[in-house]
Design an enzyme around this catalytic site. Structure first.
Site, PDB file in Angstrom:
ATOM      1  N   GLU A 138      -5.069  -4.971  10.794  1.00  0.00           N
ATOM      2  CA  GLU A 138      -4.050  -3.953  11.030  1.00  0.00           C
ATOM      3  C   GLU A 138      -4.311  -3.282  12.372  1.00  0.00           C
ATOM      4  OE1 GLU A 138      -2.230  -2.106   7.144  1.00  0.00           O
ATOM      5  OE2 GLU A 138      -4.269  -1.400   7.426  1.00  0.00           O
TER       6      GLU A 138
ATOM      7  N   LYS B  96       0.065   4.305  -0.274  1.00  0.00           N
ATOM      8  CA  LYS B  96      -0.566   5.489   0.317  1.00  0.00           C
ATOM      9  C   LYS B  96      -0.355   6.701  -0.609  1.00  0.00           C
ATOM     10  CE  LYS B  96      -0.191   3.379   4.832  1.00  0.00           C
ATOM     11  NZ  LYS B  96      -0.055   3.574   6.299  1.00  0.00           N
TER      12      LYS B  96
ATOM     13  N   SER C  94       3.728  -2.196  10.640  1.00  0.00           N
ATOM     14  CA  SER C  94       5.186  -2.264  10.847  1.00  0.00           C
ATOM     15  C   SER C  94       5.767  -3.598  10.392  1.00  0.00           C
ATOM     16  CB  SER C  94       5.519  -1.989  12.321  1.00  0.00           C
ATOM     17  OG  SER C  94       5.125  -0.679  12.690  1.00  0.00           O
TER      18      SER C  94
ATOM     19  N   ASN D  73       0.851  -1.183   0.000  1.00  0.00           N
ATOM     20  CA  ASN D  73       0.000   0.000   0.000  1.00  0.00           C
ATOM     21  C   ASN D  73       0.891   1.239   0.000  1.00  0.00           C
ATOM     22  OD1 ASN D  73      -1.912   1.986   0.371  1.00  0.00           O
ATOM     23  ND2 ASN D  73      -2.310   1.493   2.519  1.00  0.00           N
TER      24      ASN D  73
ATOM     25  N   GLY E  81       2.876   2.230  11.306  1.00  0.00           N
ATOM     26  CA  GLY E  81       3.847   3.315  11.262  1.00  0.00           C
ATOM     27  C   GLY E  81       4.591   3.569  12.552  1.00  0.00           C
TER      28      GLY E  81
ATOM     29  N   GLU F  15      -6.798   4.691   8.243  1.00  0.00           N
ATOM     30  CA  GLU F  15      -6.628   6.106   7.911  1.00  0.00           C
ATOM     31  C   GLU F  15      -7.903   6.681   7.302  1.00  0.00           C
ATOM     32  OE1 GLU F  15      -1.870   5.383   7.272  1.00  0.00           O
ATOM     33  OE2 GLU F  15      -3.145   5.688   5.515  1.00  0.00           O
TER      34      GLU F  15
ATOM     35  N   HIS G 247      -9.580   1.082   5.511  1.00  0.00           N
ATOM     36  CA  HIS G 247      -8.269   1.285   6.125  1.00  0.00           C
ATOM     37  C   HIS G 247      -8.414   2.244   7.303  1.00  0.00           C
ATOM     38  CE1 HIS G 247      -4.069   2.485   6.642  1.00  0.00           C
ATOM     39  NE2 HIS G 247      -3.742   1.388   5.971  1.00  0.00           N
TER      40      HIS G 247
END
Length: 269
Positions: free
Chosen positions: A181, A21, A227, A19, A187, A113, A111
């Site tokens: 996730e 992003k 990660s 991904n 991250g 985000e 996702h």
């Protein structure tokens, strides 16, 4: 369900998905796909042993699709989102019909985000899952808990609830992928442990069996994301209910992503 999953795992081709992003313009995207293809080919990666997918920004999709088709690169092409609507006055949205015409096969939905920054709730995620399936796209349904959720409810409660709602009205025959996730790991450099990933993945496979059926649970791939690195991917892939990874930042570094794809040869999993 976990023992059944172990027995049927050989029928699930591992999926390593990158991904990107909001990174890489269309020229950088082409260069990245070319370099990844050459790197894997030079290293003797066997096509078919692991499925590789890339999820570039919308502006890159046509360029990447043309390259993949022209050079017969064995990568799956994905999109990072889609609209719940087919067409109309939805400025800035992208229809699943448009993506399908560009040869996109997979699309990320829900996702963390999107849920956090765009306030997409379970109802929106469910509508997008149905839109993807309507247009022949395979939804990669993302679920995961925040650090606060983890402390209050444990690791699997929120992901299980999110998946149950995303699957409402989805036929048992649907081709889907689930990506676990943990939001607290994305991250952060701090991945979940393989045991944590397995616990949640097993619970999610149980949801697939309960909401869809045992066949759907046995064939559906469940990915871990958060990660992921070449140094830890093999430990996740040893778990019976983890069938691959949704990789973020590491997918932008070709040598690192290639090493993740080649986890079997590096570590002998």
């Amino acid at each position: 369900m976990s023992s059944s999953a172990t027995q049927n795992r050989s029928s699930r081709t591992p999926l390593i998905a990158g991904n990107w992003k909001m990174n890489l313009d269309h020229l950088q995207a082409v260069a990245t796909v070319q370099k990844l293809h050459w790197t894997l080919k030079d290293a003797g990666h066997e096509t078919g042993s692991v499925q590789v997918a890339v999820f570039p920004p919308f502006t890159d999709i046509r360029s990447v699709q043309t390259l993949i088709d022209a050079d017969k690169i064995p990568f799956e092409l994905g999109a990072q989102d889609l609209s719940a609507y087919d067409s109309g006055a939805y400025t800035g949205e992208v229809s699943g019909a448009f993506l399908a015409k560009l040869g996109v096969g997979l699309v990320i939905i829900g996702h963390s985000e999107r849920r956090a920054y765009h306030h997409e709730g379970d109802d929106v995620v469910g509508a997008k899952v149905k839109a993807a399936l309507k247009h022949g796209l395979t939804p990669v349904i993302c679920v995961g808990e925040t650090a606060e959720d983890l402390e209050r409810f444990g690791g699997s409660a929120v992901p299980v609830s999110q998946l149950e709602k995303a699957l409402e009205g989805v036929p048992a025959s649907a081709d889907i992928v689930v990506a676990y996730e943990p939001v607290w790991a994305i991250g952060s450099g701090q991945a979940a442990t393989p045991a944590q990933a397995q616990e949640v993945a097993a619970a999610l496979r149980g949801v697939l069996a309960r909401v869809l059926d045992d066949d759907a649970a046995a064939r559906t791939r469940i990915l871990y994301g958060g990660s992921v690195k070449s140094s830890n991917i093999a430990s996740f892939m040893r778990e019976p209910d983890v069938d691959g990874a949704l990789v973020g930042g590491a997918s932008l570094v070709v040598d690192e992503f290639a090493a993740i794809v080649r986890y079997q040869k590096h570590v002998g999993v």
